[in-house]
Structures are given as structure tokens and as C-alpha cells.
Design an enzyme around this catalytic site. Sequence first.
Site, mmCIF file in Angstrom:
data_model
loop_
_atom_site.group_PDB
_atom_site.id
_atom_site.type_symbol
_atom_site.label_atom_id
_atom_site.label_comp_id
_atom_site.label_asym_id
_atom_site.label_seq_id
_atom_site.Cartn_x
_atom_site.Cartn_y
_atom_site.Cartn_z
ATOM 1 N N HIS A 261 0.818 -1.222 0.000
ATOM 2 C CA HIS A 261 0.000 0.000 0.000
ATOM 3 C C HIS A 261 0.851 1.271 0.000
ATOM 4 O O HIS A 261 0.459 2.269 -0.578
ATOM 5 C CB HIS A 261 -0.956 -0.002 1.204
ATOM 6 N N ASP A 262 2.006 1.249 0.646
ATOM 7 C CA ASP A 262 2.831 2.462 0.763
ATOM 8 C C ASP A 262 4.093 2.404 -0.098
ATOM 9 O O ASP A 262 5.048 3.139 0.157
ATOM 10 C CB ASP A 262 3.238 2.680 2.236
ATOM 11 N N LYS A 265 6.028 5.414 -1.229
ATOM 12 C CA LYS A 265 6.919 6.227 -0.378
ATOM 13 C C LYS A 265 8.354 6.219 -0.905
ATOM 14 O O LYS A 265 9.161 7.067 -0.524
ATOM 15 C CB LYS A 265 6.872 5.736 1.074
ATOM 16 N N HIS A 290 2.470 9.874 -2.314
ATOM 17 C CA HIS A 290 2.878 8.457 -2.274
ATOM 18 C C HIS A 290 1.777 7.540 -2.798
ATOM 19 O O HIS A 290 2.050 6.461 -3.316
ATOM 20 C CB HIS A 290 3.346 8.045 -0.864
ATOM 21 N N HIS A 316 -6.030 3.998 -0.302
ATOM 22 C CA HIS A 316 -6.025 3.737 1.149
ATOM 23 C C HIS A 316 -6.050 4.992 2.013
ATOM 24 O O HIS A 316 -6.226 4.901 3.228
ATOM 25 C CB HIS A 316 -4.856 2.817 1.544
ATOM 26 N N HIS A 317 -5.910 6.185 1.404
ATOM 27 C CA HIS A 317 -6.071 7.421 2.189
ATOM 28 C C HIS A 317 -7.332 8.189 1.829
ATOM 29 O O HIS A 317 -7.528 9.327 2.252
ATOM 30 C CB HIS A 317 -4.845 8.334 2.043
ATOM 31 N N ASP A 345 -4.405 0.374 8.354
ATOM 32 C CA ASP A 345 -3.234 1.259 8.330
ATOM 33 C C ASP A 345 -3.279 2.248 9.491
ATOM 34 O O ASP A 345 -2.285 2.444 10.208
ATOM 35 C CB ASP A 345 -3.241 2.018 6.991
HETATM 36 P P1 C2E Z 1 1.548 6.792 8.818
HETATM 37 O O1 C2E Z 1 2.398 7.334 9.914
HETATM 38 O O2 C2E Z 1 1.655 5.347 8.535
HETATM 39 O O3 C2E Z 1 0.037 7.130 9.177
HETATM 40 C C1 C2E Z 1 -1.023 6.574 8.441
HETATM 41 C C2 C2E Z 1 -2.330 7.246 8.785
HETATM 42 O O4 C2E Z 1 -2.640 7.018 10.152
HETATM 43 C C3 C2E Z 1 -2.311 8.741 8.648
HETATM 44 O O5 C2E Z 1 -2.519 9.108 7.327
HETATM 45 C C4 C2E Z 1 -3.467 9.140 9.555
HETATM 46 O O6 C2E Z 1 -4.695 8.930 8.908
HETATM 47 C C5 C2E Z 1 -3.360 8.144 10.675
HETATM 48 N N1 C2E Z 1 -2.615 8.722 11.805
HETATM 49 C C6 C2E Z 1 -1.301 8.645 12.062
HETATM 50 N N2 C2E Z 1 -1.002 9.297 13.195
HETATM 51 C C7 C2E Z 1 -2.139 9.837 13.664
HETATM 52 C C8 C2E Z 1 -2.489 10.634 14.813
HETATM 53 O O7 C2E Z 1 -1.636 10.988 15.624
HETATM 54 N N3 C2E Z 1 -3.792 10.977 14.973
HETATM 55 C C9 C2E Z 1 -4.740 10.596 14.094
HETATM 56 N N4 C2E Z 1 -6.005 10.962 14.314
HETATM 57 N N5 C2E Z 1 -4.464 9.842 12.995
HETATM 58 C C10 C2E Z 1 -3.177 9.460 12.781
HETATM 59 P P2 C2E Z 1 -2.037 10.547 6.802
HETATM 60 O O8 C2E Z 1 -2.354 11.586 7.795
HETATM 61 O O9 C2E Z 1 -2.570 10.744 5.451
HETATM 62 O O10 C2E Z 1 -0.480 10.417 6.759
HETATM 63 C C11 C2E Z 1 0.173 9.644 5.785
HETATM 64 C C12 C2E Z 1 1.615 9.501 6.104
HETATM 65 O O11 C2E Z 1 2.219 10.802 6.121
HETATM 66 C C13 C2E Z 1 1.882 8.940 7.480
HETATM 67 O O12 C2E Z 1 1.839 7.542 7.476
HETATM 68 C C14 C2E Z 1 3.269 9.495 7.750
HETATM 69 O O13 C2E Z 1 4.252 8.738 7.092
HETATM 70 C C15 C2E Z 1 3.213 10.845 7.124
HETATM 71 N N6 C2E Z 1 2.859 11.892 8.103
HETATM 72 C C16 C2E Z 1 1.628 12.371 8.398
HETATM 73 N N7 C2E Z 1 1.715 13.361 9.298
HETATM 74 C C17 C2E Z 1 3.034 13.541 9.599
HETATM 75 C C18 C2E Z 1 3.766 14.395 10.483
HETATM 76 O O14 C2E Z 1 3.218 15.251 11.164
HETATM 77 N N8 C2E Z 1 5.098 14.246 10.509
HETATM 78 C C19 C2E Z 1 5.756 13.334 9.750
HETATM 79 N N9 C2E Z 1 7.076 13.265 9.845
HETATM 80 N N10 C2E Z 1 5.104 12.504 8.916
HETATM 81 C C20 C2E Z 1 3.761 12.584 8.834
HETATM 82 FE FE FE Z 2 -0.095 5.513 3.072
#
Ligand code: C2E
Ligand code: FE
Length: 401
Positions: A261-262, A265, A290, A316-317, A345
Site C-alpha cells: 500500500h505504501d 513512499k 505516495h 487507502h487514504h 493502516d
Molecule cells: P503513517 O504514519 O503510517 O500514518 C497513516 C495514517 O494514520 C495517517 O494518514 C493518519 O490517517 C493516521 N494517523 C497517524 N497518526 C495519527 C495521529 O496521531 N492521529 C490521528 N487521528 N491519525 C493518525 P495521513 O495523515 O494521510 O499520513 C500519511 C503519512 O504521512 C503517514 O503515514 C506518515 O508517514 C506521514 N505523516 C503524516 N503526518 C506527519 C507528520 O506530522 N510528521 C511526519 N514526519 N510525517 C507525517
Molecule cells: Fe499511506
Amino acid sequence: MAQKMNARGLQEQLMSLNRIGIALSKEQDLNQLLTLILRESRQFTSAEAGSLYVREGNQLRFSVSQNDVLDARKKAELKAQKKQLEIVPSTFTGFYVSLDKSSISGYVGTTGKVLNIPDSYKIPPSREYKFNRSFDEKNNYRTKSQLVVPMKDASGNVVGVIQLLNAHKGKNIVPFDKHFESLVLSLASQAAITIKNAMLTQELKEAYLDTIFRLSVAAEYKDDDTAAHIHRMSRYSAILAEGLGLSPAEVESIRYASPMHDIGKLGVPDSILMKPGKLTPAEFKEMQNHTVFGAKILENAKAELLRVSEVIAITHHEKWDGSGYPRGLKGENIPLSGRVVALADVFDALTSKRCYKPAFSLEESMKIIKEGSGRHFDAKVVQAFNDNIEKFLAVKAQFSN
Ligand code: C2E
Ligand code: FE
Ligand code: SIN
Ligand code: SIN
């Protein structure tokens, strides 16, 4: 005395062989194939029991065993004890016979000859092979007649052995009719070819899945937790798919397609992927790509599994209420596989530590998912999650590193 076959009987048997051949060529799963071969050969010869061995190096692996008499006895015992009638297929696997002439199966596997034994307890001592009575003694069973044939591939190599026990004529146990020797032999060689194909298919499938996992891990190698994340994701997705009542084939497809799925990246800069804090809007925008990169990597694939992977990568998003990315799809316009992986995810992201966030507690994570029902997530998928939380926790514990 064996009866002479009339032309009609022979014709019927050849047609039956032909039907078996077609059934065999359709079965791809190796274990099911072996089970089918043994069942068909037994039915064909009216044998009450049998075993099938597959050659592995200089050994025969005891692969399938069927015994109607012992099964019926076991059923009756369970019934007498008023226990639930479980369907216990009498298949047990895992022990090996060495490929030498001292045992009956070993003899057939070594020499490639057919043995048609009228009474296993009356084998002349001059024979190189002996009958081992330990199974009979342990199970209070009497093995009498046996027809043991090699399974040879097109080049004449033995790939396995079929051992048929106790031919029936009505209630009586009789020797195997002589004409069965060549008929079962031809059935067995047809089986040998299908077995070789199934083994090759299985090997390819394993190589393919291994490759998928390695590539998926490579795509996300920056997270120290990545390999475990991929395994958990795959299994969470399968649990949800199963909980939604999808067919075993669909469940398997989601299980093996979700790891990628990712994969997109790979196209996102490390400075963004590994940023310790919150992303700026511009950085998040780039991160969102991604999904599109992933679909690009997987597009136009021939293999069904990769096509499912492509759909998952790009969807998936997406969110149920249409506020997701990259396309803002809404509700059932989002493919089910994407809705399933979305929840798997996020659950894994929430309950894991990321470079940008600590791990949340289970309670907190479940609360976030519940609040997302009908907004971020399909309510049916959230229901499947709630119904199967124990299974999620078991997977989490197993891949916790
Ligand atoms: P990921 O870390 O695998 O997170 C996947 C999804 O899990 C996120 O999609 C979001 O829907 C949910 N998620 C993750 N952490 C939280 C949280 O603390 N609270 C809530 N309510 N949901 C959460 P999203 O937002 O589309 O992010 C996709 C990817 O982008 C993430 O995959 C991560 O790799 C990156 N990402 C997102 N926000 C940040 C950030 O603030 N800092 C960094 N360094 N990376 C981020
Ligand atoms: Fe993803
Ligand atoms: C498998 O279950 O065999 C592949 C998926 C995984 O290892 O998590
Ligand atoms: C974060 O901003 O910490 C990630 C949470 C999210 O993207 O929803």
C-alpha cells in the site's frame, strides 16, 4: 478370483479416469491436490484406506492418509460420548520413510515397480520388503490387501507413491483386481505431472510473496518498525476482510495485496519521511503523492494481485466522507479493499510509535477509530474491527518487535 473385465466396464473406467484427470488438472493447491488424488484412486479401486507419499530427496514424505474404517470408528466413539461431531479429516503429515527397499512404500519408490499384495501378513520372507505392523497394532486395525504404485513423471522419475489398502467387494476385503495395476499406474503418472506443476506453482507463489514483502520493506526502510508493520497490516486487513464476510479468495487477495500500500513512499524525499515533527502543509502535500506514485509503480500489471495492490495504493487514504486524498472519493465509490486497508493502516499507525508521534494506548486508538466511523471509515469496516478486536491484539502481540 479376479473377474475378467468386459469391454463396457473398461470403457466406463477409462471415462472415469478421464474425469479424474480433468479434476486433477484444475486443482492448483498442492495439499488439496494430493488429497484429491488419493480419494479418487481409492474410490476407483474400492479401497477402504490409503496413503500418499511425496518424494523429497532420498526420502518419502508421508503426506496424506485416509481411512474410512478408523474414521467411522472414531465418529461412533464421539457419538457414544455425546460429543460434538467434529469433522476431523484423517490427514496427518510430517513423517518420513527412507527411500530404500526395506519398507513397502520405499521399495516401490526405489524400484518404480507396482506391488499388488493379497495379504500384508503373509508376505514371503524371501522378499526384500517387510510389512510394518506398528500402525495396525496401535490402531487395532488389520491391513490386508495392498496395491502400491509409483507416481512417475514424464521422464520416468518417481515423484511419489500411492498406497491403497483393503479393497472391498461388498463387505468383504479382497485382493486388488489385477487390471487395476495398470489403470492406477496411469492415474498416478497423470497425478505426478499435476503434482510437479503444483509444486512449481507453489514455489513461484512463495518467491513472489517473498519479493513483495522485501520490496514493501525496502520502500519504507526508514522506519525501524517497518517489517513488523507490513506483517501486521497484511494480517489486520485479512481479519477485516474476513469479518466483512468476503470469500476466502478475496481475503487472501487483500492479505497479499495490502503489503504494497505504501510502496509509493519510494518517491517521497527522506527529509519528509523522517521528519521528527509535524509536516508543513507543503510537505504533507508532497507526502500525499505516495498514493499516486504507488499506483504508477503498479499500473498495467497483468497479475490480479498486483492490480488489487494498485487499487489499494491509490485509495487507502480516501475517507468515507470524501475528505481524503488523492481524489476525494466518497462512500462506496472507494473500493472495499481501500476502505479495509485504510482502517488497518490507521490502527497500526495509532498504536505504533512514529518519528513524529508516540504510540497511543489501545483505548485512545479505539476511540479515534470509533469517532472516525462514517467519517473517515466505512461504518461496516469499523463494525468488523470491533467484532474482531481480539484477533487484532493477537497479531499485534505476535509482531511487536
Ligand atoms: P503513517 O504514519 O503510517 O500514518 C497513516 C495514517 O494514520 C495517517 O494518514 C493518519 O490517517 C493516521 N494517523 C497517524 N497518526 C495519527 C495521529 O496521531 N492521529 C490521528 N487521528 N491519525 C493518525 P495521513 O495523515 O494521510 O499520513 C500519511 C503519512 O504521512 C503517514 O503515514 C506518515 O508517514 C506521514 N505523516 C503524516 N503526518 C506527519 C507528520 O506530522 N510528521 C511526519 N514526519 N510525517 C507525517
Ligand atoms: Fe499511506
Ligand atoms: C503471510 O501471512 O504469510 C504473509 C503476510 C505476513 O507475513 O504478514
Ligand atoms: C500528525 O499530524 O501528527 C499525523 C496525524 C494525521 O495526519 O492525521
